[in-house]
Motif scaffolding. Structure first.
Motif, PDB file in Angstrom:
ATOM      1  N   MET A  23       0.839  -1.170   0.000  1.00 26.41           N
ATOM      2  CA  MET A  23       0.000   0.000   0.000  1.00 26.41           C
ATOM      3  C   MET A  23       0.891   1.242   0.000  1.00 26.41           C
ATOM      4  SD  MET A  23      -3.252   0.509   2.428  1.00 26.41           S
ATOM      5  CE  MET A  23      -4.015  -1.049   2.643  1.00 26.41           C
ATOM      6  N   SER A  24       0.469   2.211  -0.729  1.00 22.29           N
ATOM      7  CA  SER A  24       1.269   3.434  -0.803  1.00 22.29           C
ATOM      8  C   SER A  24       1.005   4.314   0.417  1.00 22.29           C
ATOM      9  CB  SER A  24       0.953   4.185  -2.091  1.00 22.29           C
ATOM     10  OG  SER A  24      -0.330   4.736  -2.004  1.00 22.29           O
ATOM     11  N   LYS A  25       1.896   5.236   0.604  1.00 21.13           N
ATOM     12  CA  LYS A  25       1.767   6.174   1.733  1.00 21.13           C
ATOM     13  C   LYS A  25       0.490   7.006   1.587  1.00 21.13           C
ATOM     14  CE  LYS A  25       6.650   6.689   2.722  1.00 21.13           C
ATOM     15  NZ  LYS A  25       7.770   7.623   2.804  1.00 21.13           N
ATOM     16  N   GLU A  26       0.152   7.315   0.367  1.00 23.86           N
ATOM     17  CA  GLU A  26      -1.040   8.120   0.102  1.00 23.86           C
ATOM     18  C   GLU A  26      -2.313   7.384   0.528  1.00 23.86           C
ATOM     19  OE1 GLU A  26      -2.934   9.861  -3.880  1.00 23.86           O
ATOM     20  OE2 GLU A  26      -0.815  10.381  -3.610  1.00 23.86           O
ATOM     21  N   ASN A  27      -2.412   6.104   0.235  1.00 28.97           N
ATOM     22  CA  ASN A  27      -3.575   5.309   0.631  1.00 28.97           C
ATOM     23  C   ASN A  27      -3.651   5.162   2.148  1.00 28.97           C
ATOM     24  OD1 ASN A  27      -4.536   4.941  -1.929  1.00 28.97           O
ATOM     25  ND2 ASN A  27      -3.503   2.981  -2.249  1.00 28.97           N
ATOM     26  N   ILE A  28      -2.520   4.962   2.794  1.00 24.50           N
ATOM     27  CA  ILE A  28      -2.495   4.870   4.259  1.00 24.50           C
ATOM     28  C   ILE A  28      -2.974   6.171   4.877  1.00 24.50           C
ATOM     29  CG2 ILE A  28      -0.972   4.637   6.268  1.00 24.50           C
ATOM     30  CD1 ILE A  28       0.694   2.654   4.590  1.00 24.50           C
ATOM     31  N   LEU A  29      -2.544   7.294   4.301  1.00 27.12           N
ATOM     32  CA  LEU A  29      -2.965   8.604   4.797  1.00 27.12           C
ATOM     33  C   LEU A  29      -4.472   8.786   4.622  1.00 27.12           C
ATOM     34  CD1 LEU A  29      -2.086  11.318   5.969  1.00 27.12           C
ATOM     35  CD2 LEU A  29      -1.681  12.090   3.650  1.00 27.12           C
ATOM     36  N   ARG A  30      -5.008   8.378   3.485  1.00 25.25           N
ATOM     37  CA  ARG A  30      -6.446   8.490   3.231  1.00 25.25           C
ATOM     38  C   ARG A  30      -7.251   7.634   4.209  1.00 25.25           C
ATOM     39  NH1 ARG A  30      -6.452   8.192  -3.341  1.00 25.25           N
ATOM     40  NH2 ARG A  30      -5.663  10.304  -3.656  1.00 25.25           N
ATOM     41  N   THR A  45      -6.286   6.573   7.166  1.00 26.65           N
ATOM     42  CA  THR A  45      -6.139   7.160   8.502  1.00 26.65           C
ATOM     43  C   THR A  45      -7.055   8.371   8.671  1.00 26.65           C
ATOM     44  OG1 THR A  45      -3.829   6.455   8.495  1.00 26.65           O
ATOM     45  CG2 THR A  45      -4.481   8.093  10.153  1.00 26.65           C
ATOM     46  N   LEU A  46      -7.092   9.202   7.654  1.00 25.35           N
ATOM     47  CA  LEU A  46      -7.967  10.380   7.702  1.00 25.35           C
ATOM     48  C   LEU A  46      -9.434   9.969   7.784  1.00 25.35           C
ATOM     49  CD1 LEU A  46      -8.216  13.456   7.551  1.00 25.35           C
ATOM     50  CD2 LEU A  46      -8.238  13.243   5.069  1.00 25.35           C
ATOM     51  N   VAL A  65     -10.728   7.121   8.945  1.00 22.58           N
ATOM     52  CA  VAL A  65     -11.004   6.522  10.250  1.00 22.58           C
ATOM     53  C   VAL A  65     -11.077   7.594  11.332  1.00 22.58           C
ATOM     54  CG1 VAL A  65     -10.060   4.992  12.038  1.00 22.58           C
ATOM     55  CG2 VAL A  65     -10.077   4.276   9.648  1.00 22.58           C
ATOM     56  N   SER A  66     -10.200   8.580  11.256  1.00 26.86           N
ATOM     57  CA  SER A  66     -10.224   9.642  12.278  1.00 26.86           C
ATOM     58  C   SER A  66     -11.485  10.484  12.167  1.00 26.86           C
ATOM     59  CB  SER A  66      -8.974  10.511  12.176  1.00 26.86           C
ATOM     60  OG  SER A  66      -8.944  11.193  10.940  1.00 26.86           O
ATOM     61  N   VAL A  67     -11.962  10.722  10.953  1.00 25.58           N
ATOM     62  CA  VAL A  67     -13.218  11.460  10.774  1.00 25.58           C
ATOM     63  C   VAL A  67     -14.372  10.679  11.385  1.00 25.58           C
ATOM     64  CG1 VAL A  67     -14.905  12.229   9.050  1.00 25.58           C
ATOM     65  CG2 VAL A  67     -12.495  12.797   8.763  1.00 25.58           C
ATOM     66  N   LEU A  68     -14.391   9.381  11.152  1.00 23.71           N
ATOM     67  CA  LEU A  68     -15.446   8.552  11.724  1.00 23.71           C
ATOM     68  C   LEU A  68     -15.365   8.505  13.247  1.00 23.71           C
ATOM     69  CD1 LEU A  68     -15.535   5.498   9.282  1.00 23.71           C
ATOM     70  CD2 LEU A  68     -17.194   7.356   9.476  1.00 23.71           C
ATOM     71  N   ALA A  69     -14.175   8.504  13.773  1.00 26.59           N
ATOM     72  CA  ALA A  69     -13.992   8.399  15.225  1.00 26.59           C
ATOM     73  C   ALA A  69     -14.322   9.705  15.932  1.00 26.59           C
ATOM     74  CB  ALA A  69     -12.560   7.982  15.544  1.00 26.59           C
ATOM     75  N   PHE A  70     -13.944  10.833  15.340  1.00 31.54           N
ATOM     76  CA  PHE A  70     -14.116  12.109  16.027  1.00 31.54           C
ATOM     77  C   PHE A  70     -15.427  12.804  15.704  1.00 31.54           C
ATOM     78  CE2 PHE A  70      -9.395  11.888  16.155  1.00 31.54           C
ATOM     79  CZ  PHE A  70      -9.294  11.834  17.537  1.00 31.54           C
ATOM     80  N   ASN A  71     -16.175  12.339  14.734  1.00 30.16           N
ATOM     81  CA  ASN A  71     -17.446  12.953  14.380  1.00 30.16           C
ATOM     82  C   ASN A  71     -18.415  13.013  15.561  1.00 30.16           C
ATOM     83  OD1 ASN A  71     -19.302  14.230  12.801  1.00 30.16           O
ATOM     84  ND2 ASN A  71     -20.026  12.372  11.804  1.00 30.16           N
TER      85      ASN A  71
END
Length: 146
Positions: free
Chosen positions: A1-8, A10-11, A13-19
């Protein structure tokens, strides 16, 4: 997996968690604001209690003073404080508690009452601009009654 996909991912999951956290924060701010608007009688009772009245008597006096529709009364107060920013909420509540103590009625939709109230709070003669602003506030408060 590329760094870009990992970043996406992560972003995402964090949106779902902090919403829900963000939603709770906004909800609590709204609840605090509505409690402040609806606590006019409680604020008046608190002032009367601090002046030496029995707590139950202070609550009874303030509830009779505010009348039946406390939310409407609070909206009228907010109209006054927003339309005429020369008086503070504390000054206004102190005046209202004094009127409640002596069982006087205050009509926030009545121009004459508004003029008398502001004149007594500020202890000065009101200028023409202030009188015009109070006239507008009285009209706005009358419209709330309809």
């Amino acid at each position: 997996m590329s760094k870009e996909n990992i970043l996406r991912i992560t972003l995402f999951v964090s949106v779902l968690a902090f919403n829900p956290v963000v939603a709770e924060t906004f909800e609590s701010k709204i609840n605090i604001q509505s409690q402040q608007n609806n606590s006019v009688s409680a604020s008046i009772a608190n002032i009367l209690y601090k002046r030496g009245l029995d707590e139950d008597a202070a609550k009874e006096i303030s509830q009779k003073f505010v009348t039946e529709d406390e939310e409407l009364f609070a909206r009228m107060i907010e109209n006054l404080l927003h339309g005429y920013d020369q008086i503070s909420r504390d000054e206004l509540l102190a005046y209202l508690s004094n009127e409640a103590l002596f069982r006087k009625s205050v009509s926030l939709e009545c121009y004459d009452d508004l003029v008398g109230m502001v004149r007594e709070i500020k202890q000065t003669v009101l200028n023409e601009n202030t009188l015009k602003r109070l006239h507008i506030i009285a009209k706005q408060n009358q419209q709330l009654l309809v």
